[in-house]
Scaffold this motif. Structure first.
Motif, PDB file in Angstrom:
ATOM      1  N   ASP A  51       0.853  -1.181   0.000  1.00 53.60           N
ATOM      2  CA  ASP A  51       0.000   0.000   0.000  1.00 53.60           C
ATOM      3  C   ASP A  51       0.891   1.233   0.000  1.00 53.60           C
ATOM      4  O   ASP A  51       1.798   1.350   0.833  1.00 53.60           O
ATOM      5  N   HIS A  97       0.691   5.011   0.772  1.00 54.13           N
ATOM      6  CA  HIS A  97      -0.122   6.029   1.425  1.00 54.13           C
ATOM      7  C   HIS A  97       0.302   7.385   0.862  1.00 54.13           C
ATOM      8  O   HIS A  97       1.493   7.701   0.869  1.00 54.13           O
ATOM      9  N   THR A  98      -0.670   8.156   0.377  1.00 53.52           N
ATOM     10  CA  THR A  98      -0.355   9.450  -0.214  1.00 53.52           C
ATOM     11  C   THR A  98      -1.116  10.561   0.498  1.00 53.52           C
ATOM     12  O   THR A  98      -2.153  10.313   1.123  1.00 53.52           O
ATOM     13  N   VAL A 116      -6.186  10.551  -3.693  1.00 56.52           N
ATOM     14  CA  VAL A 116      -6.187   9.093  -3.890  1.00 56.52           C
ATOM     15  C   VAL A 116      -6.131   8.369  -2.550  1.00 56.52           C
ATOM     16  O   VAL A 116      -6.734   7.315  -2.388  1.00 56.52           O
ATOM     17  N   GLN A 143      -3.038   3.676  -2.209  1.00 56.01           N
ATOM     18  CA  GLN A 143      -3.032   2.968  -3.492  1.00 56.01           C
ATOM     19  C   GLN A 143      -2.459   1.567  -3.280  1.00 56.01           C
ATOM     20  O   GLN A 143      -1.272   1.415  -3.008  1.00 56.01           O
ATOM     21  N   ARG A 144      -3.319   0.557  -3.380  1.00 58.03           N
ATOM     22  CA  ARG A 144      -2.844  -0.834  -3.302  1.00 58.03           C
ATOM     23  C   ARG A 144      -2.183  -1.183  -4.625  1.00 58.03           C
ATOM     24  O   ARG A 144      -2.714  -0.933  -5.694  1.00 58.03           O
ATOM     25  N   THR A 145      -0.980  -1.760  -4.547  1.00 61.45           N
ATOM     26  CA  THR A 145      -0.154  -1.998  -5.732  1.00 61.45           C
ATOM     27  C   THR A 145       0.448  -3.395  -5.688  1.00 61.45           C
ATOM     28  O   THR A 145       0.888  -3.854  -4.639  1.00 61.45           O
ATOM     29  N   PHE A 154      -2.134  -1.679 -10.689  1.00 58.47           N
ATOM     30  CA  PHE A 154      -2.974  -0.984  -9.712  1.00 58.47           C
ATOM     31  C   PHE A 154      -4.153  -0.371 -10.444  1.00 58.47           C
ATOM     32  O   PHE A 154      -4.126  -0.206 -11.662  1.00 58.47           O
ATOM     33  N   ASP A 155      -5.175  -0.022  -9.696  1.00 59.02           N
ATOM     34  CA  ASP A 155      -6.337   0.649 -10.275  1.00 59.02           C
ATOM     35  C   ASP A 155      -5.978   2.114 -10.481  1.00 59.02           C
ATOM     36  O   ASP A 155      -5.843   2.871  -9.520  1.00 59.02           O
ATOM     37  N   ALA A 156      -5.818   2.517 -11.721  1.00 56.12           N
ATOM     38  CA  ALA A 156      -5.400   3.880 -12.035  1.00 56.12           C
ATOM     39  C   ALA A 156      -6.559   4.885 -12.039  1.00 56.12           C
ATOM     40  O   ALA A 156      -6.318   6.093 -12.109  1.00 56.12           O
ATOM     41  N   PRO A 204      -8.499   6.364  -9.814  1.00 54.34           N
ATOM     42  CA  PRO A 204      -8.459   7.547  -8.944  1.00 54.34           C
ATOM     43  C   PRO A 204      -7.427   8.591  -9.364  1.00 54.34           C
ATOM     44  O   PRO A 204      -7.530   9.748  -8.977  1.00 54.34           O
ATOM     45  N   TRP A 205      -6.457   8.201 -10.159  1.00 50.75           N
ATOM     46  CA  TRP A 205      -5.396   9.106 -10.578  1.00 50.75           C
ATOM     47  C   TRP A 205      -5.767   9.930 -11.811  1.00 50.75           C
ATOM     48  O   TRP A 205      -5.108  10.932 -12.104  1.00 50.75           O
TER      49      TRP A 205
END
Length: 125
Positions: free
Chosen positions: A80, A82-83, A87, A90-92, A110-112, A114-115
């Protein structure tokens, strides 16, 4: 199955250097022949995929490693990021292929979604 004794130290050294922002130390673990793929970047340069690292690390507050999976010539890290951005976390998943003790391919998943708004607001690079 026997595991190449260099797989874990190589992958972890790369991962740790990357999230410290130490591009030369991270790149030292990458082979001359190399490919990289993520939702936003593809590269065949040992350092090209790290070009935007400073921008990413500017919003990262911490990285929590969830799982490490190692085999003879591959590894997968799940973590994960954390930002301090909208967002949040972000799980990666990051998959590595190795040859001769060097990383020759990395695929980041990752699920892009939200970016997208953040990237659009930032404008062209």
């Amino acid at each position: 199955m026997t595991i190449d004794s260099s797989t874990r130290p190589t992958v972890r050294a790369y991962h740790d250097a990357k999230f410290r922002g130490d591009v030369p130390a991270a790149a030292a673990h990458i082979g001359e022949v190399f490919t990289f793929s993520s939702p936003f970047v593809t590269s065949d340069s040992p350092t090209g995929h790290l070009a935007g690292l400073e921008g990413l690390l500017g919003i990262v507050t911490r990285v929590d490693l969830i799982s490490e999976l190692y085999a003879d010539t591959e590894a997968t890290l799940i973590y994960d990021i954390h930002t301090d951005s909208p967002v949040g976390i972000q799980r990666t998943a990051e998959h590595f292929r190795l040859e001769g003790g060097c990383i020759v391919a990395i695929t980041i998943i990752f699920d892009a979604t939200p970016w997208h708004a953040i990237m659009a607001a930032a404008g062209p690079v």
